[in-house]
Design a protein around this motif. Structure first.
Motif, PDB file in Angstrom:
ATOM      1  N   UNK A   1     -14.551  85.289  16.038  1.00 51.10           N
ATOM      2  CA  UNK A   1     -13.167  85.451  15.603  1.00 51.10           C
ATOM      3  C   UNK A   1     -12.213  85.104  16.744  1.00 51.10           C
ATOM      4  N   UNK A   2     -10.890  85.185  16.448  1.00 50.84           N
ATOM      5  CA  UNK A   2      -9.882  84.756  17.424  1.00 50.84           C
ATOM      6  C   UNK A   2      -8.677  85.688  17.370  1.00 50.84           C
ATOM      7  N   UNK A   3      -8.558  86.580  18.328  1.00 52.10           N
ATOM      8  CA  UNK A   3      -7.423  87.501  18.344  1.00 52.10           C
ATOM      9  C   UNK A   3      -6.119  86.769  18.603  1.00 52.10           C
ATOM     10  N   UNK A   4      -6.145  85.774  19.487  1.00 48.25           N
ATOM     11  CA  UNK A   4      -4.958  84.948  19.763  1.00 48.25           C
ATOM     12  C   UNK A   4      -5.183  83.564  19.161  1.00 48.25           C
ATOM     13  N   UNK A   5      -5.119  83.505  17.844  1.00 48.86           N
ATOM     14  CA  UNK A   5      -5.557  82.314  17.120  1.00 48.86           C
ATOM     15  C   UNK A   5      -4.661  81.088  17.307  1.00 48.86           C
ATOM     16  N   UNK A   6      -3.415  81.275  17.743  1.00 48.06           N
ATOM     17  CA  UNK A   6      -2.508  80.128  17.853  1.00 48.06           C
ATOM     18  C   UNK A   6      -2.617  79.403  19.194  1.00 48.06           C
ATOM     19  N   UNK A   7      -3.458  79.879  20.117  1.00 48.60           N
ATOM     20  CA  UNK A   7      -3.650  79.199  21.399  1.00 48.60           C
ATOM     21  C   UNK A   7      -4.198  77.798  21.149  1.00 48.60           C
ATOM     22  N   UNK A   8      -3.587  76.793  21.777  1.00 52.79           N
ATOM     23  CA  UNK A   8      -3.963  75.410  21.516  1.00 52.79           C
ATOM     24  C   UNK A   8      -4.136  74.634  22.819  1.00 52.79           C
ATOM     25  N   UNK A   9      -4.231  73.294  22.682  1.00 51.09           N
ATOM     26  CA  UNK A   9      -4.546  72.425  23.813  1.00 51.09           C
ATOM     27  C   UNK A   9      -3.524  71.291  23.895  1.00 51.09           C
ATOM     28  N   UNK A  10      -2.979  71.082  25.071  1.00 50.05           N
ATOM     29  CA  UNK A  10      -1.900  70.109  25.270  1.00 50.05           C
ATOM     30  C   UNK A  10      -2.226  68.709  24.776  1.00 50.05           C
ATOM     31  N   UNK A  11      -3.416  68.142  25.090  1.00 54.95           N
ATOM     32  CA  UNK A  11      -3.708  66.772  24.643  1.00 54.95           C
ATOM     33  C   UNK A  11      -3.665  66.615  23.126  1.00 54.95           C
ATOM     34  N   UNK A  12      -4.016  67.667  22.395  1.00 56.08           N
ATOM     35  CA  UNK A  12      -4.037  67.573  20.932  1.00 56.08           C
ATOM     36  C   UNK A  12      -2.636  67.608  20.346  1.00 56.08           C
ATOM     37  N   UNK A  13      -1.705  68.227  21.061  1.00 57.34           N
ATOM     38  CA  UNK A  13      -0.344  68.364  20.549  1.00 57.34           C
ATOM     39  C   UNK A  13       0.608  67.320  21.124  1.00 57.34           C
ATOM     40  N   UNK A  14       0.137  66.577  22.129  1.00 59.50           N
ATOM     41  CA  UNK A  14       0.986  65.569  22.745  1.00 59.50           C
ATOM     42  C   UNK A  14       2.110  66.161  23.570  1.00 59.50           C
ATOM     43  N   UNK A  15       1.867  67.329  24.175  1.00 62.39           N
ATOM     44  CA  UNK A  15       2.883  67.980  25.004  1.00 62.39           C
ATOM     45  C   UNK A  15       2.428  67.986  26.459  1.00 62.39           C
ATOM     46  N   UNK A  16       3.368  68.183  27.360  1.00 65.35           N
ATOM     47  CA  UNK A  16       3.059  68.192  28.791  1.00 65.35           C
ATOM     48  C   UNK A  16       3.318  69.550  29.436  1.00 65.35           C
ATOM     49  N   UNK A  17       3.912  70.448  28.679  1.00 69.96           N
ATOM     50  CA  UNK A  17       4.201  71.788  29.177  1.00 69.96           C
ATOM     51  C   UNK A  17       3.164  72.764  28.616  1.00 69.96           C
ATOM     52  N   UNK A  18       2.412  73.464  29.485  1.00 74.42           N
ATOM     53  CA  UNK A  18       1.390  74.406  29.001  1.00 74.42           C
ATOM     54  C   UNK A  18       1.949  75.465  28.055  1.00 74.42           C
ATOM     55  N   UNK A  19       3.232  75.830  28.243  1.00 80.04           N
ATOM     56  CA  UNK A  19       3.842  76.831  27.374  1.00 80.04           C
ATOM     57  C   UNK A  19       3.958  76.359  25.934  1.00 80.04           C
ATOM     58  N   UNK A  20       3.905  75.048  25.739  1.00 74.23           N
ATOM     59  CA  UNK A  20       4.046  74.493  24.397  1.00 74.23           C
ATOM     60  C   UNK A  20       2.695  74.309  23.698  1.00 74.23           C
ATOM     61  N   UNK A  21       1.620  74.727  24.343  1.00 78.44           N
ATOM     62  CA  UNK A  21       0.278  74.586  23.757  1.00 78.44           C
ATOM     63  C   UNK A  21       0.009  75.722  22.782  1.00 78.44           C
ATOM     64  N   UNK A  22       0.793  75.754  21.720  1.00 74.61           N
ATOM     65  CA  UNK A  22       0.684  76.758  20.658  1.00 74.61           C
ATOM     66  C   UNK A  22       0.824  76.036  19.327  1.00 74.61           C
ATOM     67  N   UNK A  23      -0.076  76.352  18.394  1.00 77.03           N
ATOM     68  CA  UNK A  23      -0.048  75.641  17.114  1.00 77.03           C
ATOM     69  C   UNK A  23      -0.578  76.519  15.987  1.00 77.03           C
ATOM     70  N   UNK A  24      -0.041  76.289  14.792  1.00 76.14           N
ATOM     71  CA  UNK A  24      -0.528  77.014  13.616  1.00 76.14           C
ATOM     72  C   UNK A  24      -1.878  76.508  13.132  1.00 76.14           C
ATOM     73  N   UNK A  25      -2.172  75.237  13.405  1.00 77.78           N
ATOM     74  CA  UNK A  25      -3.383  74.634  12.835  1.00 77.78           C
ATOM     75  C   UNK A  25      -4.319  74.022  13.876  1.00 77.78           C
ATOM     76  N   UNK A  26      -3.775  73.222  14.802  1.00 75.73           N
ATOM     77  CA  UNK A  26      -4.608  72.591  15.828  1.00 75.73           C
ATOM     78  C   UNK A  26      -4.775  73.561  16.996  1.00 75.73           C
ATOM     79  N   UNK A  27      -5.605  74.557  16.797  1.00 75.32           N
ATOM     80  CA  UNK A  27      -5.703  75.617  17.786  1.00 75.32           C
ATOM     81  C   UNK A  27      -7.151  76.046  18.032  1.00 75.32           C
ATOM     82  N   UNK A  28      -7.314  77.176  18.670  1.00 76.71           N
ATOM     83  CA  UNK A  28      -8.628  77.625  19.114  1.00 76.71           C
ATOM     84  C   UNK A  28      -9.566  77.968  17.955  1.00 76.71           C
TER      85      UNK A  28
END
Length: 312
Positions: free
Chosen positions: A98-125
């Motif tokens: 399971x995933x308690x912090x399910x929205x944690x994501x990865x920068x390369x998948x979201x096309x962002x350069x700021x680690x704070x923006x690595x949050x997503x509803x779908x492309x996540x952990x």
């Protein structure tokens, strides 16, 4: 909305980086949009439930009136229920993911350069847990992957980010009550360290490294610590350098990472914000091998024996 502010503040506190004002504004807007989506989903569910109930009632009345089919209807539903129960009884799950912090994501998948923006509803952990479950099933190890949207529930219930473990605990408790044979529990997260710390090159390919986290305030601390070190040792044996070791944390006594519910429960941080999903998947596949080998070693354990006996 107060719950959005609380959630955002807690997300900021969870990571060492300091977000910009633009990021603060964009995240607040994102949370508001998510809250609206949650409300729409509830409306759709209510309408669907009412429609489904009306359709089922109409079907039953029609069947009874035209065909006198009471026994047939009952038999049909009973057959489906039996098939479902038999499927579960035939092979109970050994692993719960399971995933308690399910929205944690990865920068390369979201096309962002700021680690704070690595949050997503779908492309996540949750994709990581899905991959691990898939690989375990391929190795004939039955697993449950829970992809519950914890973040969405926090917004829905007007709760703060600190309540994340309370929400994931509810589902974990219900699952353990239903499936008595679960032997391993993994709460999969994404770390926040730099890529240089979260990446290991093995045979020319980059892998996301794993950190095993154990709560020191759990009643099962010793058992969970032993389990974490067993996983760490096996991972280092099969893939040297892929583990970042075992971290023992003296967290708030009221938050044991839910590890007080089971004596083979570990929190995993796989990779960091700068890792790609492909790199994380390589590690996930490797970790499935680790789990399989440990299960093989546990076959002689008396509490595990019945789980590997072929049905008569």
């Amino acid at each position: 909305m107060q719950n959005e502010k609380d959630l955002f503040d807690m997300i900021k506190d969870a990571y060492p980086q300091h977000p910009s004002n633009d990021f603060i504004l964009s995240t607040e807007n994102s949370l508001r949009q998510k809250a609206r989506k949650v409300n729409r989903k509830w409306m759709i569910k209510k309408v669907s439930a009412i429609s489904a109930g009306f359709s089922l009632f109409s079907f039953a009345i029609s069947w009874l009136f035209f065909f006198n089919g009471t026994e047939s209807i009952t038999g049909a539903f009973h057959s489906v229920e039996n098939q479902s129960s038999l499927a579960i009884e035939e092979k109970d799950p050994l692993v719960y993911i399971y995933h308690t912090h399910n929205s944690e994501s990865f920068m390369p998948e979201l096309g962002v350069t700021n680690p704070n923006e690595a949050v997503s509803d779908s492309e996540n952990v949750t994709l990581v847990g899905k991959e691990l479950s898939k690989k375990l099933i391929e190795k004939n190890i039955n697993a449950i992957h829970d992809d519950t949207d914890i973040t969405g529930i926090l917004l829905e219930r007007n709760l703060s980010f600190t309540d994340s473990y309370s929400i994931s605990r509810e589902k974990l408790q219900a699952t353990l009550k239903e499936y008595k044979n679960i032997k391993m529990i993994f709460d999969i997260h994404r770390g926040s360290e730099k890529r240089t710390d979260t990446t290991k090159n093995i045979d020319g390919k980059d892998y996301a490294r794993i950190l095993f986290v154990v709560s020191m305030t759990s009643d099962n601390y010793e058992e969970n610590k032993d389990f974490a070190f067993q996983l760490n040792e096996k991972l280092q044996q099969l893939y040297p350098g892929l583990s970042r070791g075992v971290l023992e944390k003296g967290v708030n006594p009221q938050n044991t990472y839910n590890q007080d519910l089971h004596n083979d429960s570990v929190l995993l941080e796989i990779g960091g914000a700068e890792n790609s999903v492909e790199e994380v998947y390589r590690t996930t596949d490797a970790f499935a091998e680790v789990i399989k080998e440990i299960i093989e070693e546990k076959k002689n354990n008396s509490s595990w024996m019945g789980l590997f006996t072929a049905p008569s």
